[in-house]
Design a protein around this motif. Structure first.
Motif, PDB file in Angstrom:
ATOM      1  N   PRO A 214     -37.286   0.366-102.244  1.00 45.57           N
ATOM      2  CA  PRO A 214     -36.849   1.759-101.699  1.00 45.57           C
ATOM      3  C   PRO A 214     -38.389   2.790-102.179  1.00 45.57           C
ATOM      4  O   PRO A 214     -39.136   2.742-103.002  1.00 45.57           O
ATOM      5  CB  PRO A 214     -35.937   1.972-103.180  1.00 45.57           C
ATOM      6  CG  PRO A 214     -36.209   1.339-104.291  1.00 45.57           C
ATOM      7  CD  PRO A 214     -36.957   0.400-103.868  1.00 45.57           C
TER       8      PRO A 214
ATOM      9  N   THR B  82     -35.292  -4.475-105.020  1.00 44.66           N
ATOM     10  CA  THR B  82     -35.573  -3.696-103.640  1.00 44.66           C
ATOM     11  C   THR B  82     -34.947  -3.148-103.458  1.00 44.66           C
ATOM     12  O   THR B  82     -33.561  -2.717-104.035  1.00 44.66           O
ATOM     13  CB  THR B  82     -35.801  -4.891-103.247  1.00 44.66           C
ATOM     14  OG1 THR B  82     -34.275  -5.832-102.815  1.00 44.66           O
ATOM     15  CG2 THR B  82     -37.674  -6.025-103.754  1.00 44.66           C
ATOM     16  N   GLU B  83     -34.875  -2.895-101.531  1.00 46.97           N
ATOM     17  CA  GLU B  83     -33.755  -1.687-100.920  1.00 46.97           C
ATOM     18  C   GLU B  83     -32.495  -2.236-101.581  1.00 46.97           C
ATOM     19  O   GLU B  83     -32.229  -3.862-100.910  1.00 46.97           O
ATOM     20  CB  GLU B  83     -34.681  -1.489 -99.945  1.00 46.97           C
ATOM     21  CG  GLU B  83     -35.781  -0.969-100.249  1.00 46.97           C
ATOM     22  CD  GLU B  83     -35.354   0.052 -98.763  1.00 46.97           C
ATOM     23  OE1 GLU B  83     -35.292   1.399 -98.000  1.00 46.97           O
ATOM     24  OE2 GLU B  83     -35.807  -0.882 -97.531  1.00 46.97           O
TER      25      GLU B  83
ATOM     26  N   ASP C 250     -29.171  -3.707-100.126  1.00 44.79           N
ATOM     27  CA  ASP C 250     -28.622  -3.838 -98.812  1.00 44.79           C
ATOM     28  C   ASP C 250     -27.761  -5.092 -98.814  1.00 44.79           C
ATOM     29  O   ASP C 250     -27.252  -6.281 -98.318  1.00 44.79           O
ATOM     30  CB  ASP C 250     -29.593  -4.966 -97.674  1.00 44.79           C
ATOM     31  CG  ASP C 250     -29.252  -4.944 -96.200  1.00 44.79           C
ATOM     32  OD1 ASP C 250     -27.869  -4.104 -95.549  1.00 44.79           O
ATOM     33  OD2 ASP C 250     -29.826  -5.208 -95.828  1.00 44.79           O
TER      34      ASP C 250
ATOM     35  N   ASP D 266     -30.247   5.962-101.580  1.00 44.23           N
ATOM     36  CA  ASP D 266     -28.435   5.429-100.758  1.00 44.23           C
ATOM     37  C   ASP D 266     -28.143   6.513-101.413  1.00 44.23           C
ATOM     38  O   ASP D 266     -26.921   6.107-101.719  1.00 44.23           O
ATOM     39  CB  ASP D 266     -28.805   4.403-100.432  1.00 44.23           C
ATOM     40  CG  ASP D 266     -29.378   3.740-101.601  1.00 44.23           C
ATOM     41  OD1 ASP D 266     -29.874   4.387-102.186  1.00 44.23           O
ATOM     42  OD2 ASP D 266     -29.225   2.331-101.319  1.00 44.23           O
TER      43      ASP D 266
END
Ligand code: ADP
Length: 605
Positions: free
Chosen positions: A133, A347-348, A350, A415
């Motif tokens: 991110p 990690t990002e 999702d 986010d």
């Protein structure tokens, strides 16, 4: 910056090592060959020492019968006819050939294994970066992230390769030497072994210290890179502001810290070796003394004694290596732990499932409160705005007011909202599949990143391959980029150089706009997109942008008010809040903040 230092907890070594083994496992065939080579090498070294005994006893035979005869018998060399001195040269050459081959095989296969591990880890770390991110990358500095890929991965392979060499080869020789010594005189050997624990203690103490310093050095190395990189990147700024002295002083500090840590390492290193040597010499002294005791003397021939001393001396180096191996191993594990800790960063996120081919482009900020990780203040407070599909919204306000934050949230670079919701076509952005969400957005930002490739490929970067040359040209044309591209030596196929250094700011920006045109996304974010343009190209770009904006929802962040006069709606943002909203004319009529900004910029015209 959060420096990872997992080795400070001792019990972490084993799990890290186990994880490293997973990388090694597929290479075990080659590793096995390497180990065979190392074992052979170790044994040949010991055989060489053992050969001293028959060489002296038989070669320079004094007629006195000795235990060696028995050994020679077993080795099949004992027949009275064999001339030890005569075959000695051949034995020596033979041994060195075997040793040389073993050396080659083990070195080469270890290098193969190491490089495979480096290859795999580098790729993994690099690909991990691609999934991290923005919030994580923002908090790290580039130098550290780069050295994880370049320096740390190499440390792991080098250190563990060296450690393996020492552990296998030197342990084998030590065992072989010891076996030989026991065979020659177990009493004498046993007495030597009394000294071994002493060596052990020193080894532990020294290597523990070594391990600590080595971790510190790792981070200090990073500092030098970081400081240098900052200077190189800001080179022009340093020159123009005359910051040479300050930079030099700042660097001197970092540089000196690095030196002092290296010296600490050198100190530990330099102390450990002589100490171990001295302790080793105690063992030698003991043998010399013991050999003088009559009962021992009776057992030993001249050759046996010489061979015994030689074995002991030969053993010092492998012991020394073994005493350092822990440090080497720890260095590898420390680097390994750092890399693994990085690979384990989240990690990002999702989790979204929603996918759509093309959104209409209605965007809603519904009472959004947002704070950057670890920031004291909210960057957006009760931010509330509705952008109808196909319209243009402009954000103005002082720097730091929160304009870029708005764009960072639509793209889901961040986010975690504190409260509120951001919706596109009525769907929360967090419910979109990340890739799908971002495919709806084209971004033209202040810092245009160009890749070290041709202009055509840089423009096509926006799309996954499937674009024709004509499309690229049309996009470049629409972005008014063709105007300068056609004057370049190779036109669209001109290489732009690393990060586009060969192009001017305005030219780079036009390439970025061409990229966005080609991407043809329903949502367009222009973050200070026209900041680098001169008035001439600005007018041209302005036309291009207007074409680009038709039928798209666009969000423009702008300093120069002239670029946003035609926006359907303008928000004046201050400290994360919307303080004024309306179109150009109505805002001017309000005679509020926008009017003042406008006066500031155009007052004299
Ligand atoms: P603008 O685009 O209007 O210049 P930003 O949206 O970049 O302003 O910043 C809004 C506020 O958030 C500022 O106070 C800024 O210091 C802070 N901020 C911006 N980016 C970050 C970040 N990555 N981490 C922490 N704070 C940030």
């Amino acid at each position: 910056m959060a420096e990872v230092n997992p080795i400070s907890e001792k019990n972490k070594v084993w799990p890290v090592f186990k994880r490293l083994l997973k990388y090694i496992a597929p290479l075990k065939g080659i590793l096995f060959i390497a180990v065979l080579g190392l074992i052979t090498y170790g044994i040949v070294d010991a055989l060489f020492i053992a050969f001293l005994k028959p060489f002296i006893d038989e070669g320079f035979d004094t007629g006195k019968p000795s235990v060696t005869d028995e050994l020679m018998q077993n080795a099949g060399m004992a027949d009275a006819g064999i001339d030890v001195l005569g075959i000695a040269p051949f034995v020596v050459i033979g041994m060195f050939i075997v040793r040389g081959v073993a050396n080659f095989v083990s070195n080469y296969s270890l290098a193969y294994v190491s490089n495979q591990i480096i290859l795999k880890m580098r790729q993994e770390v690099f690909e991990h970066y691609l999934k991290l991110p923005v919030s994580y990358v923002d908090q790290q500095n580039a130098g550290t992230l780069i050295s994880r890929v370049t320096y740390d991965t190499e440390q792991i392979a080098r250190a563990s390769g060296n450690a393996l060499i020492v552990i296998v080869r030197d342990s084998v020789s030590i065992l072989a030497y010891l076996g030989w010594m026991f065979y020659l005189s177990w009493q004498l050997t046993l007495s030597i072994l009394v000294v071994a624990p002493l060596i052990g203690i020193v080894i532990t103490v020294v290597s523990r210290r070594f391990r600590k310093v080595s971790v510190q050095i790792q981070s200090a190395m990073g500092d030098v890179t970081v400081a240098t990189e900052q200077m190189v990147k800001g080179h022009k700024n340093v020159l123009i502001f005359g910051g040479q002295k300050e930079e030099a002083e700042r660097f001197a500090e970092v540089n000196d810290r690095n030196r002092s840590r290296n010296m600490k390492l050198a100190l530990t290193h330099s102390i450990s070796q002589p100490v171990i040597m001295i302790i080793g010499s105690l063992a030698l002294a003991l043998v010399l003394a013991a050999a003088n005791i009559d009962s021992f003397k009776a057992d030993l021939t001249a050759g046996a004694f010489a061979s015994m001393i030689a074995a002991m001396l030969a053993m010092l180096q492998p012991i020394k290596n073994l005493s350092n191996v822990n440090a080497e191993f720890q260095r590898g594990i420390a680097a390994c732990a750092t890399v693994f800790a990085l690979l384990d960063t989240k990690t990002e996120e999702d989790k979204g499932q929603y996918q759509v081919a093309r959104v209409k482009g209605d965007i809603v900020f519904d009472k959004v409160d947002f704070r950057y990780p670890n920031a004291p203040d909210l960057a957006l407070k009760q931010f509330d705005v509705e952008i109808k599909a196909g319209t243009t919204l402009a954000l103005v306000g002082r720097s730091g007011s929160g304009k870029s934050t708005v764009t960072n949230l639509i793209t889901r670079f961040y986010d975690q909202l504190e409260s509120g919701e951001i919706r596109i076509d009525g769907v929360n952005v967090n419910d979109f599949k990340l890739k799908n969400l971002r495919s709806q957005i084209a971004l033209v930002s202040q810092q245009v990143s160009l890749f070290n490739d041709t202009i055509a490929n840089n423009i096509a970067y926006a799309c996954d391959g499937n674009v024709t040359r004509e499309q690229i040209e049309a996009a470049a044309e629409a972005a008014h980029a063709m105007e300068f591209i056609k004057d370049l030596p190779n036109g669209l196929d001109t290489e732009v150089g690393e990060n586009g250094v060969l192009l001017s700011g305005g030219q780079r920006q036009r390439i970025a706009i061409a990229r966005a045109i080609l991407r043809d996304a329903p949502i367009l974010i222009l973050d200070e997109a026209t900041s680098a343009l001169d008035t001439e190209s600005e007018r041209a770009i302005q036309d291009a942008l207007e074409t680009l904006q038709t039928n798209r929802t666009s969000i423009m962040v702008a300093h120069r008010l002239s670029t946003i006069e035609k926006a359907d709606r303008i928000l004046v943002v201050d400290k994360g809040r919307v303080i004024e909203s309306g179109d150009h004319q109505s805002l001017l009529a309000q005679k509020g903040n926008y009017y003042q900004l406008h006066q500031l910029q155009f007052g004299n015209e």
